[in-house]
Write a protein that holds these residues in place. Sequence first.
Motif, PDB file in Angstrom:
ATOM      1  N   ASP A 166      45.474  22.153 -13.940  1.00  0.00           N
ATOM      2  CA  ASP A 166      44.322  21.337 -14.326  1.00  0.00           C
ATOM      3  C   ASP A 166      44.314  21.080 -15.825  1.00  0.00           C
ATOM      4  O   ASP A 166      43.932  19.997 -16.283  1.00  0.00           O
ATOM      5  CB  ASP A 166      43.025  22.023 -13.900  1.00  0.00           C
ATOM      6  N   VAL A 167      44.737  22.076 -16.586  1.00  0.00           N
ATOM      7  CA  VAL A 167      44.866  21.884 -18.033  1.00  0.00           C
ATOM      8  C   VAL A 167      45.904  20.806 -18.313  1.00  0.00           C
ATOM      9  O   VAL A 167      45.696  19.929 -19.164  1.00  0.00           O
ATOM     10  CB  VAL A 167      45.246  23.208 -18.725  1.00  0.00           C
ATOM     11  N   ARG A 168      46.991  20.855 -17.601  1.00  0.00           N
ATOM     12  CA  ARG A 168      48.030  19.826 -17.770  1.00  0.00           C
ATOM     13  C   ARG A 168      47.497  18.442 -17.429  1.00  0.00           C
ATOM     14  O   ARG A 168      47.809  17.449 -18.105  1.00  0.00           O
ATOM     15  CB  ARG A 168      49.236  20.161 -16.901  1.00  0.00           C
ATOM     16  N   GLY A 169      46.684  18.348 -16.384  1.00  0.00           N
ATOM     17  CA  GLY A 169      46.098  17.063 -16.028  1.00  0.00           C
ATOM     18  C   GLY A 169      45.198  16.517 -17.113  1.00  0.00           C
ATOM     19  O   GLY A 169      45.245  15.330 -17.448  1.00  0.00           O
ATOM     20  N   ALA A 170      44.366  17.387 -17.675  1.00  0.00           N
ATOM     21  CA  ALA A 170      43.491  16.962 -18.771  1.00  0.00           C
ATOM     22  C   ALA A 170      44.299  16.525 -19.975  1.00  0.00           C
ATOM     23  O   ALA A 170      43.992  15.509 -20.610  1.00  0.00           O
ATOM     24  CB  ALA A 170      42.549  18.103 -19.147  1.00  0.00           C
ATOM     25  N   ARG A 171      45.332  17.295 -20.298  1.00  0.00           N
ATOM     26  CA  ARG A 171      46.179  16.957 -21.442  1.00  0.00           C
ATOM     27  C   ARG A 171      46.857  15.605 -21.230  1.00  0.00           C
ATOM     28  O   ARG A 171      46.968  14.794 -22.154  1.00  0.00           O
ATOM     29  CB  ARG A 171      47.232  18.055 -21.636  1.00  0.00           C
ATOM     30  N   HIS A 172      47.324  15.364 -20.013  1.00  0.00           N
ATOM     31  CA  HIS A 172      47.990  14.096 -19.712  1.00  0.00           C
ATOM     32  C   HIS A 172      47.036  12.923 -19.885  1.00  0.00           C
ATOM     33  O   HIS A 172      47.446  11.840 -20.316  1.00  0.00           O
ATOM     34  CB  HIS A 172      48.534  14.126 -18.282  1.00  0.00           C
ATOM     35  N   ALA A 173      45.771  13.151 -19.557  1.00  0.00           N
ATOM     36  CA  ALA A 173      44.768  12.089 -19.689  1.00  0.00           C
ATOM     37  C   ALA A 173      44.259  11.946 -21.114  1.00  0.00           C
ATOM     38  O   ALA A 173      43.586  10.961 -21.428  1.00  0.00           O
ATOM     39  CB  ALA A 173      43.596  12.369 -18.757  1.00  0.00           C
ATOM     40  N   GLY A 174      44.549  12.938 -21.957  1.00  0.00           N
ATOM     41  CA  GLY A 174      44.014  12.917 -23.323  1.00  0.00           C
ATOM     42  C   GLY A 174      42.537  13.207 -23.382  1.00  0.00           C
ATOM     43  O   GLY A 174      41.838  12.707 -24.268  1.00  0.00           O
ATOM     44  N   VAL A 175      42.040  14.048 -22.432  1.00  0.00           N
ATOM     45  CA  VAL A 175      40.618  14.393 -22.402  1.00  0.00           C
ATOM     46  C   VAL A 175      40.452  15.886 -22.647  1.00  0.00           C
ATOM     47  O   VAL A 175      41.413  16.655 -22.610  1.00  0.00           O
ATOM     48  CB  VAL A 175      39.959  13.985 -21.066  1.00  0.00           C
ATOM     49  N   LEU A 176      39.221  16.296 -22.870  1.00  0.00           N
ATOM     50  CA  LEU A 176      38.919  17.694 -23.133  1.00  0.00           C
ATOM     51  C   LEU A 176      39.216  18.526 -21.880  1.00  0.00           C
ATOM     52  O   LEU A 176      38.798  18.184 -20.778  1.00  0.00           O
ATOM     53  CB  LEU A 176      37.443  17.828 -23.509  1.00  0.00           C
ATOM     54  N   SER A 177      39.927  19.618 -22.075  1.00  0.00           N
ATOM     55  CA  SER A 177      40.213  20.541 -20.980  1.00  0.00           C
ATOM     56  C   SER A 177      39.212  21.685 -21.012  1.00  0.00           C
ATOM     57  O   SER A 177      39.187  22.478 -21.946  1.00  0.00           O
ATOM     58  CB  SER A 177      41.633  21.093 -21.101  1.00  0.00           C
ATOM     59  N   VAL A 178      38.380  21.751 -19.967  1.00  0.00           N
ATOM     60  CA  VAL A 178      37.403  22.832 -19.818  1.00  0.00           C
ATOM     61  C   VAL A 178      37.866  23.686 -18.642  1.00  0.00           C
ATOM     62  O   VAL A 178      37.941  23.195 -17.517  1.00  0.00           O
ATOM     63  CB  VAL A 178      35.985  22.287 -19.564  1.00  0.00           C
ATOM     64  N   ALA A 179      38.179  24.942 -18.899  1.00  0.00           N
ATOM     65  CA  ALA A 179      38.710  25.813 -17.857  1.00  0.00           C
ATOM     66  C   ALA A 179      37.671  26.852 -17.459  1.00  0.00           C
ATOM     67  O   ALA A 179      36.887  27.315 -18.284  1.00  0.00           O
ATOM     68  CB  ALA A 179      39.973  26.506 -18.344  1.00  0.00           C
TER      69      ALA A 179
END
Length: 214
Positions: A166-179
């Motif tokens: 999920d962190v990778r998905g957020a990073r790919h989108a260029g959005v904030l990663s909240v875990a």
Amino acid sequence: MDSNGPAPRHPLPARPTIGFDLDMTLIDSRPGIHAAYVRLAEETGTFIDADLAISRLGPPLVEELAHWFEPEQIPAMAERYRALYPRYAVPPSPALPGAREALAAVRAAGGRSLVVTAKHRPSAELHLDHLGLEPDVLVGDLWAEAKGEALRAHGAVAYVGDHVGDVRGARHAGVLSVAVATGPCDTAALTEAGADVVLPDLTAFPAWLSSAVG
């Protein structure tokens, strides 16, 4: 990394669109998935360690099935598993603490909620309907970086998930990663993967969102 504090380094815009993972973020699907794997093992006569399988939820179904079945069997086994899913997997799977409040907090902030999950979309919809969880958008059958495409398409500014994928998905989108540390990945793993914010669970999300929305 940010934590649940009063001064986030990554403030969000007003009326944000926030994405959420499903399994082990919004719902505890372990009891139901365990039951579905047990039933599949009984039907096929194939050993499946259901306890092990539910300890590594996150990746797509076919990746887990590959541990137990030959490659040529996987399409049929995935189809059968999904046929069993509504009966065996949906009723036993509860919402995780804070799930309803997290979606409500996004709504209260004037925003939109988006569920992006690796789960087969019809199965995900059954869970949401059964539990009365009502995101504005549901996108299924996406994992890791592929989730980022949906996040971008729907204008998300943050993605909340429990897995390093999920962190990778957020990073790919260029959005904030909240875990959230409610799934197979602990706080250290989520931090190392590059999460911007790590919360113990979704009960901490409304306060964090309130502090983050500018």
